[in-house]
Design a protein around this motif. Structure first.
Motif, PDB file in Angstrom:
ATOM      1  N   THR A 141      27.034  31.730   3.862  1.00 57.67           N
ATOM      2  CA  THR A 141      27.180  33.043   3.246  1.00 57.67           C
ATOM      3  C   THR A 141      27.947  32.855   1.951  1.00 57.67           C
ATOM      4  OG1 THR A 141      27.273  34.075   5.425  1.00 57.67           O
ATOM      5  CG2 THR A 141      28.052  35.370   3.553  1.00 57.67           C
ATOM      6  N   ILE A 144      33.005  34.084  -3.062  1.00 50.28           N
ATOM      7  CA  ILE A 144      33.841  33.746  -4.212  1.00 50.28           C
ATOM      8  C   ILE A 144      35.205  33.295  -3.695  1.00 50.28           C
ATOM      9  CG2 ILE A 144      35.009  34.687  -6.234  1.00 50.28           C
ATOM     10  CD1 ILE A 144      32.640  36.597  -6.570  1.00 50.28           C
ATOM     11  N   SER A 151      33.213  40.740 -11.248  1.00 49.79           N
ATOM     12  CA  SER A 151      33.118  41.807 -10.247  1.00 49.79           C
ATOM     13  C   SER A 151      32.285  41.392  -9.044  1.00 49.79           C
ATOM     14  CB  SER A 151      32.553  43.089 -10.861  1.00 49.79           C
ATOM     15  OG  SER A 151      31.275  42.849 -11.427  1.00 49.79           O
ATOM     16  N   SER A 152      31.257  40.546  -9.269  1.00 43.77           N
ATOM     17  CA  SER A 152      30.449  40.157  -8.111  1.00 43.77           C
ATOM     18  C   SER A 152      29.637  38.903  -8.402  1.00 43.77           C
ATOM     19  CB  SER A 152      29.505  41.295  -7.701  1.00 43.77           C
ATOM     20  OG  SER A 152      28.492  41.481  -8.673  1.00 43.77           O
ATOM     21  N   LEU A 153      29.174  38.323  -7.314  1.00 42.09           N
ATOM     22  CA  LEU A 153      28.257  37.180  -7.348  1.00 42.09           C
ATOM     23  C   LEU A 153      26.983  37.614  -6.635  1.00 42.09           C
ATOM     24  CD1 LEU A 153      27.552  34.067  -7.512  1.00 42.09           C
ATOM     25  CD2 LEU A 153      28.618  33.906  -5.242  1.00 42.09           C
ATOM     26  N   THR A 154      25.848  37.408  -7.282  1.00 37.55           N
ATOM     27  CA  THR A 154      24.580  37.732  -6.628  1.00 37.55           C
ATOM     28  C   THR A 154      23.869  36.445  -6.249  1.00 37.55           C
ATOM     29  OG1 THR A 154      24.362  39.777  -7.895  1.00 37.55           O
ATOM     30  CG2 THR A 154      22.374  38.917  -6.850  1.00 37.55           C
ATOM     31  N   ASP A 155      23.547  36.353  -4.978  1.00 28.81           N
ATOM     32  CA  ASP A 155      22.792  35.214  -4.426  1.00 28.81           C
ATOM     33  C   ASP A 155      21.322  35.630  -4.396  1.00 28.81           C
ATOM     34  OD1 ASP A 155      21.593  33.342  -2.816  1.00 28.81           O
ATOM     35  OD2 ASP A 155      22.638  33.952  -0.986  1.00 28.81           O
TER      36      ASP A 155
ATOM     37  N   ARG B   2      28.807  43.577   1.877  1.00 33.93           N
ATOM     38  CA  ARG B   2      27.987  43.087   0.769  1.00 33.93           C
ATOM     39  C   ARG B   2      26.855  44.071   0.484  1.00 33.93           C
ATOM     40  NH1 ARG B   2      27.308  37.999   4.296  1.00 33.93           N
ATOM     41  NH2 ARG B   2      28.140  39.581   5.694  1.00 33.93           N
ATOM     42  N   ALA B  12      18.042  39.697  -2.392  1.00 33.51           N
ATOM     43  CA  ALA B  12      19.226  39.252  -3.127  1.00 33.51           C
ATOM     44  C   ALA B  12      20.459  39.839  -2.446  1.00 33.51           C
ATOM     45  CB  ALA B  12      19.154  39.696  -4.585  1.00 33.51           C
ATOM     46  N   VAL B  13      21.511  39.037  -2.391  1.00 38.63           N
ATOM     47  CA  VAL B  13      22.754  39.468  -1.756  1.00 38.63           C
ATOM     48  C   VAL B  13      23.853  39.488  -2.815  1.00 38.63           C
ATOM     49  CG1 VAL B  13      24.444  38.985   0.043  1.00 38.63           C
ATOM     50  CG2 VAL B  13      22.025  38.422   0.411  1.00 38.63           C
ATOM     51  N   VAL B  14      24.528  40.619  -2.938  1.00 44.01           N
ATOM     52  CA  VAL B  14      25.612  40.754  -3.909  1.00 44.01           C
ATOM     53  C   VAL B  14      26.939  40.660  -3.152  1.00 44.01           C
ATOM     54  CG1 VAL B  14      26.700  42.222  -5.647  1.00 44.01           C
ATOM     55  CG2 VAL B  14      24.202  42.191  -5.400  1.00 44.01           C
ATOM     56  N   VAL B  15      27.737  39.682  -3.562  1.00 39.30           N
ATOM     57  CA  VAL B  15      29.030  39.453  -2.915  1.00 39.30           C
ATOM     58  C   VAL B  15      30.134  39.913  -3.867  1.00 39.30           C
ATOM     59  CG1 VAL B  15      30.528  37.731  -1.866  1.00 39.30           C
ATOM     60  CG2 VAL B  15      28.034  37.430  -1.794  1.00 39.30           C
ATOM     61  N   PRO B  16      30.938  40.872  -3.493  1.00 37.21           N
ATOM     62  CA  PRO B  16      31.997  41.343  -4.395  1.00 37.21           C
ATOM     63  C   PRO B  16      33.079  40.278  -4.592  1.00 37.21           C
ATOM     64  CG  PRO B  16      31.625  42.884  -2.589  1.00 37.21           C
ATOM     65  CD  PRO B  16      30.914  41.628  -2.237  1.00 37.21           C
ATOM     66  N   ALA B  17      33.675  40.285  -5.769  1.00 39.11           N
ATOM     67  CA  ALA B  17      34.821  39.411  -6.015  1.00 39.11           C
ATOM     68  C   ALA B  17      36.054  40.050  -5.376  1.00 39.11           C
ATOM     69  CB  ALA B  17      35.038  39.236  -7.515  1.00 39.11           C
ATOM     70  N   PRO B  18      36.765  39.317  -4.542  1.00 38.23           N
ATOM     71  CA  PRO B  18      37.929  39.907  -3.853  1.00 38.23           C
ATOM     72  C   PRO B  18      38.951  40.523  -4.803  1.00 38.23           C
ATOM     73  CG  PRO B  18      37.354  37.800  -2.867  1.00 38.23           C
ATOM     74  CD  PRO B  18      36.490  37.944  -4.089  1.00 38.23           C
ATOM     75  N   PHE B  20      38.439  41.791  -7.743  1.00 42.49           N
ATOM     76  CA  PHE B  20      37.922  43.035  -8.317  1.00 42.49           C
ATOM     77  C   PHE B  20      37.990  44.153  -7.282  1.00 42.49           C
ATOM     78  CE2 PHE B  20      34.420  45.928  -9.540  1.00 42.49           C
ATOM     79  CZ  PHE B  20      34.867  46.275 -10.805  1.00 42.49           C
ATOM     80  N   ILE B  35      30.493  49.084  -7.145  1.00 41.94           N
ATOM     81  CA  ILE B  35      29.967  47.800  -7.619  1.00 41.94           C
ATOM     82  C   ILE B  35      28.443  47.886  -7.777  1.00 41.94           C
ATOM     83  CG2 ILE B  35      29.580  45.396  -6.927  1.00 41.94           C
ATOM     84  CD1 ILE B  35      32.425  45.403  -5.819  1.00 41.94           C
ATOM     85  N   ASP B  39      26.893  46.896 -11.177  1.00 41.50           N
ATOM     86  CA  ASP B  39      26.289  45.570 -11.327  1.00 41.50           C
ATOM     87  C   ASP B  39      24.778  45.531 -11.094  1.00 41.50           C
ATOM     88  OD1 ASP B  39      28.837  44.819 -11.798  1.00 41.50           O
ATOM     89  OD2 ASP B  39      29.097  43.564 -10.022  1.00 41.50           O
ATOM     90  N   LEU B  55      24.539  35.740   7.411  1.00 42.97           N
ATOM     91  CA  LEU B  55      23.624  35.241   6.380  1.00 42.97           C
ATOM     92  C   LEU B  55      23.878  33.764   6.116  1.00 42.97           C
ATOM     93  CD1 LEU B  55      23.952  38.205   3.825  1.00 42.97           C
ATOM     94  CD2 LEU B  55      22.134  37.832   5.502  1.00 42.97           C
TER      95      LEU B  55
END
Lengths: 226, 79
Positions: A141, A144, A151-155, B2, B12-18, B20, B35, B39, B55
């Motif tokens: 999974t 970060i 603000s985010s990472l998109t996989d 997420r 697509a999976v968007v993972v927030p930055a902790p 932020f 977010i 985004d 995931l």
């Protein structure tokens, strides 16, 4: 010989009294050769009554013996102190502190040009500080580990990621340095291919040996620019 | 938590930055919506998924697809 003239005020009704101090020593007070208003102590000794003017010499804001001392540089009409220069004498944090105490930025300039702006939310805006950085794990999974202005990472897919900035870059001419590593001890050559670059985000592929898309254990992104 | 959405046929999976997330106020769901609006392209259909959704198995990652569920939302123009 120049003269001293004391003149009354036709509009006023009060009496001005000049009082000698309690002293046994002759004293001479020399007035400045200039036109203006003399500063007086007001009894409210935390304020200087003068507005404007130019002071030469050294301004010392000195604590009586030890302890912190603060020069407040600006006070808004709502009495909130917006900026200060402070010497903190607390043992654990001893040192000089310059900054704002409200949600305002701090800007350092040289040659009358802004060189470094530290925003109220902790970002450094200059040509020599990182605008954003991100360290993430793309295996399992995606997550970060740590970041700044992200603000985010998109996989998106295997080895296909987008990092989105909290605050947009000024343009797309920024430097993006990206490294990826499959894992400690892996002998393959990790790298990244840029897919798209925008003011608000950057998308890239993480690859091993220049061609094989891989999900990196360590992926590091570093951004400099406007 | 997420975000998940369809990106040209692949999920697509968007993972927030902790860090932020920590700056935002509101509930976790409200933060994720913020977010998403920020985004994701405006008009993107997405869902918020919990951390309990596993995931971690990335086998056939490129074959993951997103099927709309009951809680599908649409990203709005960033305020």
């Amino acid at each position: 010989m120049s003269k001293v003239k004391i003149q009354g005020n036709a509009s006023g009704t009060g009496v001005l009294t000049v009082t000698a101090p309690n002293t046994s020593t002759d004293r001479t007070i020399t007035l400045p050769d200039g036109t203006g208003t003399l500063a007086l102590t007001t009894g409210d000794d935390d304020k200087l009554p003068l507005a404007g003017g130019t002071m030469t010499g050294v301004l010392i804001n000195k604590a009586p013996s030890s302890g912190s001392t603060t020069l407040q540089t600006f006070q808004r009409s709502d009495e909130a102190v917006a900026g200060e220069v402070k010497y903190d004498d607390t043992a654990s944090t001893r040192g000089l502190q310059i900054g704002t105490t409200t949600q305002h930025d701090l800007t350092l300039k040289t040659h009358n040009t802004n060189r470094l702006q530290i925003t109220y939310d902790g970002r450094g805006l200059s040509q020599f500080t990182a605008k954003a950085w991100c360290n993430f794990d793309g295996t399992g999974t995606a997550a970060i580990r740590d970041s700044h202005n992200v603000s985010s990472l998109t996989d998106h897919a295997q080895g296909d990621f987008t990092v989105t900035f909290s605050n947009n870059m000024g343009n797309t001419n920024y430097l993006a340095s990206i490294d990826s590593y499959r894992g400690v001890g892996d002998t393959g050559i990790g790298g990244a291919n840029l897919k798209s670059i925008a003011v608000g985000s950057i998308r890239f592929e993480t690859v091993r040996d220049a061609s094989t898309m891989m999900n990196p254990t360590f992926c590091n992104l570093l951004i400099f620019g406007d | 938590m997420r975000l998940i959405y369809d990106n040209s046929g692949v999920a697509a999976v968007v993972v927030p930055a902790p860090k932020f997330l920590a700056q935002l106020t509101g509930t976790d769901e409200e933060k994720l919506i913020h977010i998403a609006n920020k985004d994701l392209p405006t008009g993107t259909k997405y869902e918020i998924i919990g951390d309990d959704v596993d995931l971690s198995d990335r086998t056939f990652r490129n074959a993951w697809t997103y099927t709309a569920g009951d809680n599908e939302r649409t990203s709005e123009e960033n305020p």
